[in-house]
Design an enzyme around this catalytic site. Structure first.
Site, PDB file in Angstrom:
ATOM      1  N   SER A 410       0.745  -1.176  -0.131  1.00 48.01           N
ATOM      2  CA  SER A 410       0.220  -0.006   0.261  1.00 48.01           C
ATOM      3  C   SER A 410       1.044   1.367  -0.032  1.00 48.01           C
ATOM      4  O   SER A 410       0.331   2.459   0.284  1.00 48.01           O
ATOM      5  CB  SER A 410      -1.145   0.191   1.492  1.00 48.01           C
ATOM      6  OG  SER A 410      -0.425  -0.476   2.556  1.00 48.01           O
ATOM      7  N   HIS A 431      -3.194  -2.895  -5.735  1.00 49.28           N
ATOM      8  CA  HIS A 431      -3.380  -2.301  -5.028  1.00 49.28           C
ATOM      9  C   HIS A 431      -4.868  -2.626  -4.070  1.00 49.28           C
ATOM     10  O   HIS A 431      -5.692  -2.127  -5.195  1.00 49.28           O
ATOM     11  CB  HIS A 431      -2.753  -1.099  -4.555  1.00 49.28           C
ATOM     12  CG  HIS A 431      -3.188  -0.312  -3.005  1.00 49.28           C
ATOM     13  ND1 HIS A 431      -3.747   0.828  -2.583  1.00 49.28           N
ATOM     14  CD2 HIS A 431      -3.687  -1.124  -2.017  1.00 49.28           C
ATOM     15  CE1 HIS A 431      -3.264   0.845  -1.326  1.00 49.28           C
ATOM     16  NE2 HIS A 431      -3.590  -0.055  -1.098  1.00 49.28           N
ATOM     17  N   GLU A 443      -5.977  -0.564  -7.062  1.00 51.17           N
ATOM     18  CA  GLU A 443      -5.449   0.141  -8.196  1.00 51.17           C
ATOM     19  C   GLU A 443      -4.135  -0.172  -8.464  1.00 51.17           C
ATOM     20  O   GLU A 443      -3.419  -0.183  -7.836  1.00 51.17           O
ATOM     21  CB  GLU A 443      -4.860   1.876  -7.075  1.00 51.17           C
ATOM     22  CG  GLU A 443      -4.730   2.555  -6.867  1.00 51.17           C
ATOM     23  CD  GLU A 443      -3.704   3.298  -5.477  1.00 51.17           C
ATOM     24  OE1 GLU A 443      -3.977   3.247  -4.579  1.00 51.17           O
ATOM     25  OE2 GLU A 443      -4.351   4.472  -6.045  1.00 51.17           O
ATOM     26  N   ASN A 481      -3.784   6.854  -1.204  1.00 50.10           N
ATOM     27  CA  ASN A 481      -3.577   6.980   0.632  1.00 50.10           C
ATOM     28  C   ASN A 481      -3.331   7.838   0.745  1.00 50.10           C
ATOM     29  O   ASN A 481      -3.280   8.393   2.095  1.00 50.10           O
ATOM     30  CB  ASN A 481      -3.236   5.907   1.028  1.00 50.10           C
ATOM     31  CG  ASN A 481      -3.612   3.939   1.137  1.00 50.10           C
ATOM     32  OD1 ASN A 481      -5.218   4.783   1.708  1.00 50.10           O
ATOM     33  ND2 ASN A 481      -3.206   3.301   0.786  1.00 50.10           N
TER      34      ASN A 481
END
Ligand SMILES: CCCCCCC[C@H](O)CC(=O)SCCNC(=O)CCNC(=O)[C@H](O)C(C)(C)COP(=O)([O-])OP(=O)([O-])OC[C@H]1O[C@@H](n2cnc3c(N)ncnc32)[C@H](O)[C@@H]1OP(=O)([O-])[O-]
Ligand SMILES: NC(=O)c1ccc[n+]([C@@H]2O[C@H](COP(=O)([O-])OP(=O)(O)OC[C@H]3O[C@@H](n4cnc5c(N)ncnc54)[C@H](O)[C@@H]3O)[C@@H](O)[C@H]2O)c1
Length: 719
Positions: A410, A431, A443, A481
């Protein structure tokens, strides 16, 4: 356009606007003229309508909704003669008959379809309702209850079910046009009167059904207005004569089509398709690159993410080898997979047979060597760079030379992981989001050497396993993120300054987010962020304590660490930002102990508290994240704003009726967005995330629509 031919007394009308035969102005006009011709031609005894290519029709041309008024003839005008004709009219359906496409078919006297055809009214998903008689005709065909289900959900109904419901009269297996012609000939001479839906009555389901449905729909589609409008239109079919019901439907359609929600949902529909068209900095793109076949796959790590990823693969029919470090971890992972499958069966999301089929393609192992023959591997072990590099180095030796190696990291650098191998072109990030089996976003992260073929393969894999894949470049934490960071940081600052965590969550949930930030943190576990923060700081040579207020001159708030140190880890420990009664329970109640902890923290650091409005909560959290989104765009980490919007919609549940954060910024007008960000930057100089994006500054001086933003990045102008 619509093509017309007379085949031995059968008028065959072809809707011609591939790939989906959207009912554009030309198609509607063509259909109207063709029906008139068939009506006037004495040689013609019956009429068949079909679609060119694979689909019957996907309905109205959504692109035409952007204008002020739909040009006449409307679908209802085009189909009037089908309704009035004494010659039988048959809709021959292959592929999809959706929205206006199904409405055309409901104007016909008969409908036949191929075994794989699908029908439905997906209008709610683009913020409108069936506006060409769907809400008035379907109840006359299948009753109120089933109509409510189909129209408010927008779901696609497969041929078998459509036959059972009475939408299809027959399922045919040979060539759909020939079958249509034969069927039409077979009903010549039978009075069509009883088949004309406008002449039928709608059974009175009573008003209580609608009261119950309003409550259900408000809960299930929280915030969306279209499903409620659909109910009003269906109720009109029960209460009013046909023509008055049609007028009411049109009125409701026109109110919806000009709403902000419809605009946002239609933007989202196209954004998803635009986002699927990816491009690498080299120029290689989705049009030029072909995916490699993925017949078998491997997953390493059967923890939270690995088990979920394996589940996605096996339920899509991909034989998968799940590898763990030892038997104990492996058994735990397999139990999770089996439990989730049982849960899906209990929730009727799949049949027991489908669950058994999925589990039959899962192999398990504690030996990486068992991945020697798979086409693609997804690594999901602990977030530890050394461990990931070690695994990739081993995989490089074990796997076939064509095998693609993916990491579910991540935050770690894809290029550094790729360096552990001699196949850097075949290393890529995939991801997934927790829970991996549920969340739709995938992702995909390319590194500097990732080949177009590798990207094409993981993008195709995403679609195949029913995810929404989006391609992004590598940077710290990638897109989702990275944008979440300033959003979450502002939430904590707001709490320090006087908003309670519960007020913050309420503001977000009222906006339409499925869960507030603090409830999400409790769900993920506060200890996870705690460890990540400590380790990230350690990498930078910093020792974080709960007394840390600034790191390298930048403001931080470590209230979450204080909670962790008090044993409040979130749902898993029964308390976090909220109280859950006992570990694992989901019902969240505000906790006075948390408010006392915040009070104490603020007293300790002499932070003055004030009343904070929900508007300020939303503006600070959302604009901080939107500013980061513009920086991501200007750095070329994504190639278009639609990518960011799709990431937020499918990764974090941003409401589709708000169109994604970048669309939202566009609707606010960029000059206002920029001005507010600049003000926040002045008021909060110790937060680097308020440094205004240069791209935003430039765009705020233009009137460029969102679809043209990237032209400014791609132009030679200096940012
Ligand atoms: C006052 C006036 C009254 C008006 C009354 C109107 C009433 C009516 O009830 C309203 C409607 O019908 S609302 C409509 C209700 N219907 C819907 O909401 C259905 C929407 N469509 C779908 O769900 C999917 O496209 C399908 C499942 C049909 C095919 O899926 P797939 O095989 O994965 O293919 P794909 O990749 O998805 O699409 C291929 C290309 O076609 C494009 N395009 C598609 N539909 C379009 C449309 N309607 N339009 C335009 N374009 C449409 C799509 O953008 C893409 O273009 P690109 O340039 O290549 O990117
Ligand atoms: N948990 C999340 O919300 C989330 C979301 C997106 C991405 N990720 C990423 O996914 C990855 C996995 O995270 P997680 O939450 O599933 O972790 P986890 O701790 O739940 O699972 C990791 C698993 O990897 C196994 N493992 C460790 N070393 C191994 C080895 N040498 N061989 C085989 N298996 C090994 C462990 O036994 C464990 O079961 C991490 O990179 C994380 O950053 C996590």
């Amino acid at each position: 356009m619509a093509n017309y031919r007379n085949k031995g007394g059968v008028a065959v009308i072809e809707l011609n606007n591939p790939p989906v035969n959207a009912l554009s102005f030309e198609v509607r006009s063509g259909l109207m003229n063709a029906l008139k011709r068939a009506h006037d031609d004495k040689d013609v005894k019956c009429i068949v309508i079909h679609g060119k290519g694979k689909n019957f029709s996907a309905g109205a041309d959504i692109k035409e909704f952007g204008g002020t008024k739909q040009q006449k003839p409307w679908i209802t005008d085009a189909c009037r003669l089908a309704d009035e004709s004494s010659k039988p009219v048959v809709a021959a359906i292959a592929g999809t008959a959706l929205g206006g496409g199904l409405e055309v078919a409901l104007f016909c006297h008969y409908r036949i379809g191929t075994p794989s055809c699908r029908v439905g009214f997906p209008e709610v998903q683009i913020g409108v309702l069936p506006g060409a008689g769907g809400t008035q005709r379907l109840p006359r065909l299948i009753g109120v209850k089933h109509s409510i289900d189909m129209i408010t959900s927008g779901r696609h109904v497969m041929a078998e079910e459509a036959l059972k419901l009475g939408i299809l009269d027959k399922i045919v297996t040979d060539d759909i046009i020939e079958e249509g012609i034969q069927f039409a000939k077979s009903v010549v001479g039978i009075d069509v009167g009883g088949r004309i839906l406008r002449n039928r009555k709608v059974e009175d389901a009573g008003s209580k059904v609608f009261d119950d449905e309003i409550s259900r729909v408000k809960k299930k589609y929280k915030g969306y207005i279209a499903p409620l409008f659909c109910l009003k239109a269906i109720q009109a079919s029960m209460q009013l004569p046909y023509d008055a019901g049609m007028e009411q439907e049109l009125k409701l359609f026109q109110q919806l089509v000009s709403s902000g929600q419809a605009k946002a949902q239609q933007y989202t529909f196209f954004a998803e398709r635009i986002s699927a068209r990816w491009q690498l900095p080299s120029g290689a793109n989705s049009q030029t690159a072909s995916p490699l076949p993925v017949k078998t796959a491997g997953v390493i790590g059967a923890g939270t993410m690995g088990a979920g990823i394996a589940l996605c693969l096996i339920t899509s029919g991909i034989p998968t080898v799940l590898v763990e470090q030892d038997q104990k971890f492996l058994e735990k992972g397999v139990k999770t997979v089996e439990g989730d499958l049982r849960g899906s069966v209990a929730l009727k999301k799949m049949t027991a047979e489908q669950a058994n089929k999925a589990i039959s393609v899962l192999k398990t192992s504690v030996n990486l060597e068992d991945l020697h023959d798979v086409d693609l591997v997804i690594e999901a072990v602990y977030e530890n760079l050394a461990l990931k590099k070690e695994i990739f180095a081993k995989l490089d030796k074990i796997c076939k030379s064509k095998t693609i190696l993916c990491t579910n990291t991540s935050s770690l650098d894809i290029d550094t992981i790729a360096e552990a191998t001699k196949r850097r072109d075949k290393v890529v990030g995939t991801h997934f989001f927790a829970p991996a089996y549920i969340m739709k976003l995938q992702e995909n992260v390319y590194g500097k050497d990732t080949s177009a073929e590798t990207v094409a393969t993981v993008m195709a894999l995403g679609k195949r396993i029913r995810k929404v894949p989006v391609l992004v470049g590598t940077c710290d934490s990638f897109v989702a993120n990275r944008m979440l960071h300033p959003y979450a940081t502002e939430a904590l600052f707001l709490v320090e300054e006087g908003a309670s965590p519960y007020e913050v969550d309420q503001a977000l949930e009222d906006f339409g987010m499925p869960m507030g930030m603090f409830r999400v943190s409790d769900l993920s576990g506060l200890d996870i962020g705690y460890k990540v923060r400590k380790e990230a700081a350690k990498r930078r040579g910093i020792e974080l304590t709960s007394d840390t207020r600034f790191v390298n001159g930048e403001r931080v708030c470590l209230l979450a660490n204080v909670l962790v140190e008090k044993g409040r880890l979130g749902i898993k420990s029964g308390k976090g930002w909220y109280n859950y009664g006992s570990p694992g329970k989901r019902e969240a109640t505000p906790d006075p102990e948390v408010l006392d902890t915040i009070e104490e923290y603020c007293r300790k650091y002499d932070i003055k508290k004030r009343k904070i409005s929900s508007q300020e909560i939303l503006e600070r959290m959302q604009l901080a994240m939107i500013n980061e989104g513009f920086k991501i765009l200007e750095e070329g980490i994504v190639s278009k704003p639609e990518d960011i919007d799709i990431i937020w919609i499918y990764g974090f549940g941003w409401p589709k009726y708000m169109g994604g954060p970048m669309f939202y910024a566009n609707e606010m007008k960029l000059k206002n967005v920029y001005r507010k960000i600049r003000d926040f930057h002045q008021n909060y100089p110790f937060s680097i995330h308020w440094t205004p994006s240069k791209l935003l500054a430039r765009l705020s001086e233009t009137d460029l629509p969102i679809s043209k933003w990237t032209s400014l990045i791609n132009s030679n102008s200096k940012l």
